[in-house]
Design a protein around this motif. Structure first.
Motif, PDB file in Angstrom:
ATOM      1  N   GLU A 528      16.259  -2.135 -15.909  1.00 14.94           N
ATOM      2  CA  GLU A 528      15.581  -2.535 -14.674  1.00 14.94           C
ATOM      3  C   GLU A 528      15.255  -1.323 -13.812  1.00 14.94           C
ATOM      4  OE1 GLU A 528      16.628  -6.711 -13.007  1.00 14.94           O
ATOM      5  OE2 GLU A 528      18.530  -5.810 -13.622  1.00 14.94           O
ATOM      6  N   GLY A 529      16.193  -0.385 -13.726  1.00 17.20           N
ATOM      7  CA  GLY A 529      15.952   0.811 -12.925  1.00 17.20           C
ATOM      8  C   GLY A 529      14.778   1.620 -13.445  1.00 17.20           C
ATOM      9  N   ALA A 530      14.631   1.688 -14.761  1.00 16.97           N
ATOM     10  CA  ALA A 530      13.519   2.439 -15.349  1.00 16.97           C
ATOM     11  C   ALA A 530      12.189   1.804 -15.004  1.00 16.97           C
ATOM     12  CB  ALA A 530      13.697   2.538 -16.861  1.00 16.97           C
ATOM     13  N   ALA A 531      12.133   0.470 -14.983  1.00 19.93           N
ATOM     14  CA  ALA A 531      10.881  -0.202 -14.621  1.00 19.93           C
ATOM     15  C   ALA A 531      10.488   0.122 -13.181  1.00 19.93           C
ATOM     16  CB  ALA A 531      11.025  -1.712 -14.806  1.00 19.93           C
ATOM     17  N   HIS A 532      11.477   0.108 -12.272  1.00 21.32           N
ATOM     18  CA  HIS A 532      11.179   0.456 -10.874  1.00 21.32           C
ATOM     19  C   HIS A 532      10.717   1.907 -10.766  1.00 21.32           C
ATOM     20  CE1 HIS A 532      12.502  -3.346  -9.300  1.00 21.32           C
ATOM     21  NE2 HIS A 532      13.721  -3.214  -9.794  1.00 21.32           N
ATOM     22  N   ALA A 533      11.370   2.789 -11.519  1.00 17.48           N
ATOM     23  CA  ALA A 533      10.986   4.202 -11.468  1.00 17.48           C
ATOM     24  C   ALA A 533       9.591   4.410 -12.038  1.00 17.48           C
ATOM     25  CB  ALA A 533      12.007   5.041 -12.229  1.00 17.48           C
ATOM     26  N   ALA A 534       9.256   3.699 -13.090  1.00 14.70           N
ATOM     27  CA  ALA A 534       7.939   3.857 -13.711  1.00 14.70           C
ATOM     28  C   ALA A 534       6.827   3.526 -12.729  1.00 14.70           C
ATOM     29  CB  ALA A 534       7.834   2.966 -14.946  1.00 14.70           C
ATOM     30  N   TRP A 535       7.076   2.531 -11.883  1.00 12.68           N
ATOM     31  CA  TRP A 535       6.044   2.086 -10.938  1.00 12.68           C
ATOM     32  C   TRP A 535       6.208   2.697  -9.548  1.00 12.68           C
ATOM     33  CZ3 TRP A 535       1.633  -0.023 -12.120  1.00 12.68           C
ATOM     34  CH2 TRP A 535       1.501  -0.695 -13.342  1.00 12.68           C
ATOM     35  N   ALA A 536       7.112   3.662  -9.405  1.00 16.14           N
ATOM     36  CA  ALA A 536       7.397   4.213  -8.080  1.00 16.14           C
ATOM     37  C   ALA A 536       6.171   4.831  -7.429  1.00 16.14           C
ATOM     38  CB  ALA A 536       8.524   5.243  -8.167  1.00 16.14           C
ATOM     39  N   SER A 537       5.307   5.455  -8.237  1.00 11.98           N
ATOM     40  CA  SER A 537       4.114   6.093  -7.670  1.00 11.98           C
ATOM     41  C   SER A 537       2.962   5.111  -7.486  1.00 11.98           C
ATOM     42  CB  SER A 537       3.663   7.246  -8.571  1.00 11.98           C
ATOM     43  OG  SER A 537       3.152   6.738  -9.803  1.00 11.98           O
ATOM     44  N   GLY A 538       3.096   3.928  -8.091  1.00 15.02           N
ATOM     45  CA  GLY A 538       2.022   2.953  -8.017  1.00 15.02           C
ATOM     46  C   GLY A 538       0.824   3.276  -8.888  1.00 15.02           C
ATOM     47  N   ASP A 539       0.926   4.311  -9.694  1.00 16.00           N
ATOM     48  CA  ASP A 539      -0.183   4.747 -10.549  1.00 16.00           C
ATOM     49  C   ASP A 539      -0.015   4.137 -11.941  1.00 16.00           C
ATOM     50  OD1 ASP A 539      -2.111   5.992 -12.041  1.00 16.00           O
ATOM     51  OD2 ASP A 539      -1.442   8.051 -11.621  1.00 16.00           O
ATOM     52  N   PRO A 540      -0.891   3.218 -12.348  1.00 17.37           N
ATOM     53  CA  PRO A 540      -0.744   2.605 -13.680  1.00 17.37           C
ATOM     54  C   PRO A 540      -0.783   3.622 -14.813  1.00 17.37           C
ATOM     55  CG  PRO A 540      -2.314   1.377 -12.346  1.00 17.37           C
ATOM     56  CD  PRO A 540      -2.020   2.635 -11.601  1.00 17.37           C
ATOM     57  N   THR A 541      -1.554   4.696 -14.643  1.00 16.52           N
ATOM     58  CA  THR A 541      -1.624   5.710 -15.700  1.00 16.52           C
ATOM     59  C   THR A 541      -0.256   6.324 -15.946  1.00 16.52           C
ATOM     60  OG1 THR A 541      -3.916   6.199 -15.106  1.00 16.52           O
ATOM     61  CG2 THR A 541      -2.751   7.835 -16.443  1.00 16.52           C
ATOM     62  N   GLU A 542       0.455   6.615 -14.871  1.00 18.11           N
ATOM     63  CA  GLU A 542       1.810   7.169 -15.011  1.00 18.11           C
ATOM     64  C   GLU A 542       2.794   6.102 -15.484  1.00 18.11           C
ATOM     65  OE1 GLU A 542       2.197  10.882 -11.902  1.00 18.11           O
ATOM     66  OE2 GLU A 542       3.134   8.971 -11.419  1.00 18.11           O
ATOM     67  N   ALA A 543       2.701   4.937 -14.883  1.00 19.78           N
ATOM     68  CA  ALA A 543       3.690   3.894 -15.185  1.00 19.78           C
ATOM     69  C   ALA A 543       3.654   3.470 -16.647  1.00 19.78           C
ATOM     70  CB  ALA A 543       3.458   2.683 -14.286  1.00 19.78           C
ATOM     71  N   LEU A 544       2.432   3.396 -17.198  1.00 19.75           N
ATOM     72  CA  LEU A 544       2.277   2.841 -18.541  1.00 19.75           C
ATOM     73  C   LEU A 544       2.168   3.900 -19.630  1.00 19.75           C
ATOM     74  CD1 LEU A 544      -0.178  -0.083 -17.691  1.00 19.75           C
ATOM     75  CD2 LEU A 544       2.316  -0.152 -17.893  1.00 19.75           C
ATOM     76  N   ALA A 545       2.264   5.176 -19.266  1.00 19.65           N
ATOM     77  CA  ALA A 545       2.158   6.236 -20.271  1.00 19.65           C
ATOM     78  C   ALA A 545       3.251   6.121 -21.322  1.00 19.65           C
ATOM     79  CB  ALA A 545       2.210   7.610 -19.597  1.00 19.65           C
ATOM     80  N   ASN A 546       4.398   5.574 -20.933  1.00 17.86           N
ATOM     81  CA  ASN A 546       5.522   5.429 -21.865  1.00 17.86           C
ATOM     82  C   ASN A 546       5.934   3.955 -21.973  1.00 17.86           C
ATOM     83  OD1 ASN A 546       6.216   8.345 -22.513  1.00 17.86           O
ATOM     84  ND2 ASN A 546       6.227   8.377 -20.274  1.00 17.86           N
ATOM     85  N   ALA A 547       4.926   3.090 -22.009  1.00 15.18           N
ATOM     86  CA  ALA A 547       5.207   1.656 -22.076  1.00 15.18           C
ATOM     87  C   ALA A 547       5.893   1.269 -23.377  1.00 15.18           C
ATOM     88  CB  ALA A 547       3.913   0.860 -21.898  1.00 15.18           C
ATOM     89  N   VAL A 548       5.526   1.917 -24.483  1.00 16.19           N
ATOM     90  CA  VAL A 548       6.152   1.552 -25.760  1.00 16.19           C
ATOM     91  C   VAL A 548       7.638   1.914 -25.770  1.00 16.19           C
ATOM     92  CG1 VAL A 548       6.216   2.070 -28.232  1.00 16.19           C
ATOM     93  CG2 VAL A 548       4.050   1.465 -27.148  1.00 16.19           C
TER      94      VAL A 548
END
Length: 618
Positions: A528-548
Motif C-alpha cells: 500500500e505504501g508503494a502505491a501512495h509513493a508511486a502517485w505522490a507526484s501525481g504524474d502518471p508517467t512516473e507512477a506507471l513507469a514501474n506498474a509491472v
C-alpha cells in the motif's frame, strides 16, 4: 494426473470455500454437494475420455484451410459435441432457458478439468462469454436469436477487438459501421448496420463445429462528415453472424460477408484456429444495402446488429473481456497444474544419482529416485505453491461471482469491489508463475523434458500465450495501479485489506502461523505504501513507469494471503495432502514473498531507469 487435480479441487471447494453452503440460497436450493460432485464427475470423465487422449494430436495436426473450410481433427468435433451435450455451456444459467442454475464456482471448477486435459481443444470460454454479454446488454430478440443457441451448443461465439494496425490500442481501430439505409433502426434483431474492416487474432473465428458463429465486433460509426470518431468513446458493439438468421435464430442459408483471410500459426494452443477476418470485403456480398449505407464497390458490407447505445461498445465488451481474463487465468493455472503433476509422477519413478554424504560416494549403492534430491523437491514445491495458489485465486474469484449474484446488498457490493481489483491479478499472476511452473516441470524431466516424448514441453508452449491474450502484462499492470487501487477513493483496496487482516487475525492465534501472519501484514503495508509513493507526484508517467513490478508484488501478496487462509483450513489435519499444503504455504512465505521488496523498491522510488533509456542506446 486427474486424481491429484480432483483432490485439490475438492479440498478448495468444500473444505476451504465451503461451497456446499450455497445450496441454502434460493437460487441453488435444488442443489447439494451430491449434485455438485455429479457435475465434477461428468466433467472429469469427458475430459479424460474425449480431451486428454488427443492433446498431442491437436498440437501436431493444426487447423488448415482448404479454400472453403477450416479443417479440424475429428477428435475436436467429438470433444465439442460431448462438451455441449453435457450442458456445461449453460451450467450457471437459469432453468427457464435450459440451464442447470449451478453456482458459478462449480462451473469454473468443472471447466478446470478440460483446460488441464487439452486447453487448445477448448471448452467454450468465448462462446459462454459472448452469450453472457448478450444476456446482460442485448435485447430480448438478440438473446433469443444469438445467446440461447450458443448456450445450447448450436452456435459458437467470438470477440473481435484487435486489428492488424491496432492490437491493444482499441482507440485506433478503423473498422467502420454505417446504418443500413432508411428503416435500419426498425429491424427486429436491433439497429442494422453494414461493417467494413479487418480483425486480427480472432480465436475460433472460422470452423465447422457449429451451425453458426456469432462474432461480437467493435467498430466505429462515422460522423456526418464521414470521419470516424476519435478515442474509445466512439466505439460501438455489433453482432455479426457468419450466417444470417431469422428473428428466432434459425440460419436462413444466406452467408454474411465475413471472410477468412488466413490462419495464424502459433507457438501453442495449436488446436484452436486463430484467424484474420475481413468484414465486408465483398467475397460474400449480401443484397439489400440501403441507399444511405455509404458503401459500394467491392461489397455492401457485412450485416451487423448494434448492441445497446451507439458509443457504448467498449463498456459492454468489458463484460466479456473481464470474464475471459479470469478464464485465461484458469487456463494458465491448469496448464501449470498439468505440468506439475506430470513432473511429480516422473520424479517418483526416474532413478538417477545417489544421496549426498559418505554413503552416496559408493558407486555400488543403487541410484535413488530423483524426488529424493533436495533441489528436485524445491522445484516440485515451487510448482505446487504456484499452481495450487493460483487455483485458490481463480476459485475465490468465481465464488465472488456467486456472492455478486446471490448475496445481500452489502455482500454483493463487496464482491463487486473485490472482483474489480482482483481481475488483473487473476489473469496476470497465473499466466506468469504457472508458466514458470511449466519451465520447472521441464527442468525436473531434464533433457527428456525438452523433447516431444513427454508432454511438459507442450504445456509450456500452450501456456506462453496466456501472458499475452486478453490484455498483456503491461495493460493489466496499468489497470491495477492506474485505476483499480485508486477506484472509489481506494475502497476496493480497503475491502481487500479487511479480508487479509481477518485471515491474519485467525492465523496469528495459531502458533505455527503467528510469524507468517505478521509477515503478511507487513508485506501489505509495503504494498500500500508503494502505491501512495508511486502517485505522490501525481504524474502518471512516473507512477506507471514501474506498474509491472508493482503488479508482481501485489500478486505475490494476494497469493501469500490465500495460502495462509488455506493453511488455516488444514489445522488439525495430519493427512499427507494437508501436510503438503502447509509446506507449500511455508515455501511461499520463505522463498517467494521476500521478492516483493525488490519489486516495490523501484515503484516507491519512482525509478526512471527504464523510462529514461534513450532509444538509440539500445
Amino acid at each position: 494426473m486427474a486424481q491429484g487435480l480432483r483432490a485439490a479441487i475438492d479440498f478448495l471447494l468444500y473444505e476451504w470455500l465451503r461451497v456446499q453452503t450455497l445450496a441454502t440460497r434460493a437460487r441453488y436450493a435444488e442443489h447439494s454437494r451430491e449434485t455438485f460432485d455429479a457435475v465434477l464427475d461428468t466433467c472429469e470423465r469427458i475430459a479424460r475420455d474425449k480431451y486428454a487422449p488427443f492433446n498431442r494430436l491437436v498440437d501436431t495436426e493444426e487447423p488448415r484451410f482448404d479454400g472453403e473450410r477450416v479443417i479440424l481433427p475429428a477428435a475436436t468435433h467429438e470433444a465439442w459435441r460431448a462438451y455441449a451435450d453435457s450442458g456445461m455451456l449453460c451450467a450457471a444459467q437459469d432453468y427457464a432457458i435450459g440451464g442447470m442454475q449451478l453456482p458459478y464456482v462449480v462451473e469454473a471448477a468443472g471447466n478446470a478439468f478440460f483446460a488441464a486435459a487439452s486447453v487448445s481443444i477448448g471448452a467454450g470460454m468465448l462462446t459462454v462469454g459472448n452469450a453472457n454479454l448478450l444476456m446482460a446488454h442485448g435485447t430480448a430478440a438478440q438473446q433469443r436469436a444469438f445467446a440461447l443457441p450458443q448456450f445450447a451448443g448450436r452456435f459458437a461465439g467470438t470477440m473481435c477487438l484487435s486489428e492488424p494496425q491496432a492490437g491493444s490500442s482499441l482507440s485506433d481501430i478503423a473498422t467502420r459501421a454505417v446504418p443500413d439505409g432508411p428503416g435500419h433502426e426498425d429491424d427486429p434483431l436491433g439497429p442494422r448496420y453494414r461493417l467494413r474492416g479487418h480483425k486480427m487474432w480472432i480465436s475460433a473465428g472460422e470452423h465447422e463445429l457449429t451451425e453458426n458463429i456469432v462474432h461480437l465486433v467493435l467498430a466505429k460509426i462515422p460522423g456526418a462528415d464521414g470521419r470516424l470518431p476519435a478515442g474509445v468513446k466512439g466505439i460501438s458493439l455489433f453482432i455479426v453472424p457468419k450466417w444470417l438468421v431469422d428473428r428466432d435464430g434459425r440460419p436462413t442459408g444466406q452467408r454474411n460477408d465475413v471472410a477468412l483471410v488466413g490462419l495464424n500459426h502459433k507457438c501453442g494452443w495449436r488446436g484452436t484456429p486463430n484467424t484474420l477476418l475481413n468484414f465486408g470485403e465483398g467475397r460474400f456480398p449480401v443484397a439489400g444495402a440501403g441507399v444511405g449505407s455509404g458503401l459500394d464497390g467491392q461489397g455492401a458490407g457485412a450485416i451487423g446488429y448494434r448492441v445497446g447505445a451507439a458509443g457504448d461498445g467498449l463498456r459492454q465488451m468489458f463484460h466479456m473481456m473481464n470474464e475471459a481474463r479470469i478464464g485465461v487465468g484458469m487456463a494458465a493455472t491448469m496448464l501449470g497444474m498439468a505440468g506439475y503433476l506430470a513432473s511429480l509422477d516422473y520424479a517418483r519413478t526416474r532413478q538417477q544419482g545417489r544421496r549426498l554424504g559418505p554413503a552416496g560416494k559408493d558407486p555400488a549403492q543403487p541410484p535413488v529416485r530423483i524426488i529424493e534430491h533436495a533441489d528436485v523437491k524445491r522445484m516440485l514445491l515451487a510448482q505446487k505453491a504456484y499452481c495450487e495458489g493460483a487455483l485458490a485465486l481463480e476459485l475465490y474469484c468465481a465464488r465472488l461471482v456467486d456472492e455478486l449474484r446471490t448475496g445481500d446488498a452489502e455482500a454483493a457490493q463487496q464482491a463487486h469491489l473485490l472482483l474489480e481489483l482482483l481481475t488483473p491479478i487473476a489473469k496476470s499472476w497465473p499466466s506468469e508463475w504457472c508458466l514458470e511452473a511449466n519451465s520447472l516441470a521441464i527442468q525436473v524431466h531434464g533433457g527428456y523434458g525438452y523433447t516431444r516424448d513427454f508432454p511438459v514441453e507442450q504445456y509450456w508452449r500452450d501456456n506462453r500465450l496466456n501472458m499475452i491474450h486478453e490484455g498483456t502484462h503491461g495493460i493489466q499492470a496499468q489497470d491495477l495501479l492506474g485505476r483499480k487501487v485508486l477506484m472509489q477513493g481506494g475502497s476496493a483496496l480497503r475491502a481487500l485489506r479487511a479480508r487479509i487482516d481477518a485471515t491474519a487475525g485467525r492465523a496469528g492465534a495459531l502458533p505455527e502461523w503467528a510469524q507468517a501472519s505478521a509477515v503478511l501484514q507487513q508485506a501489505w503495508q509495503r504494498i500500500e505504501g508503494a502505491a501512495h509513493a508511486a502517485w505522490a507526484s501525481g504524474d502518471p508517467t512516473e507512477a506507471l513507469a514501474n506498474a509491472v513490478p508493482y503488479m508482481q508484488a501485489f500478486g505475490h501478496g494476494v497469493i501469500a494471503w490465500l495460502w495462509l487462509d488455506v493453511a488455516c483450513a488444514t489445522v488439525g489435519r495430519e493427512d499427507p495432502a494437508s501436510v503438503g499444503r502447509r509446506q507449500a504455504c511455508h515455501y511461499f512465505f520463505r522463498y517467494e514473498l521476500p521478492k516483493i521488496d525488490a519489486w516495490l523498491a523501484v515503484v516507491q522510488a519512482r525509478d526512471r531507469t527504464c523510462a529514461d533509456m534513450p532509444e538509440e542506446a539500445f
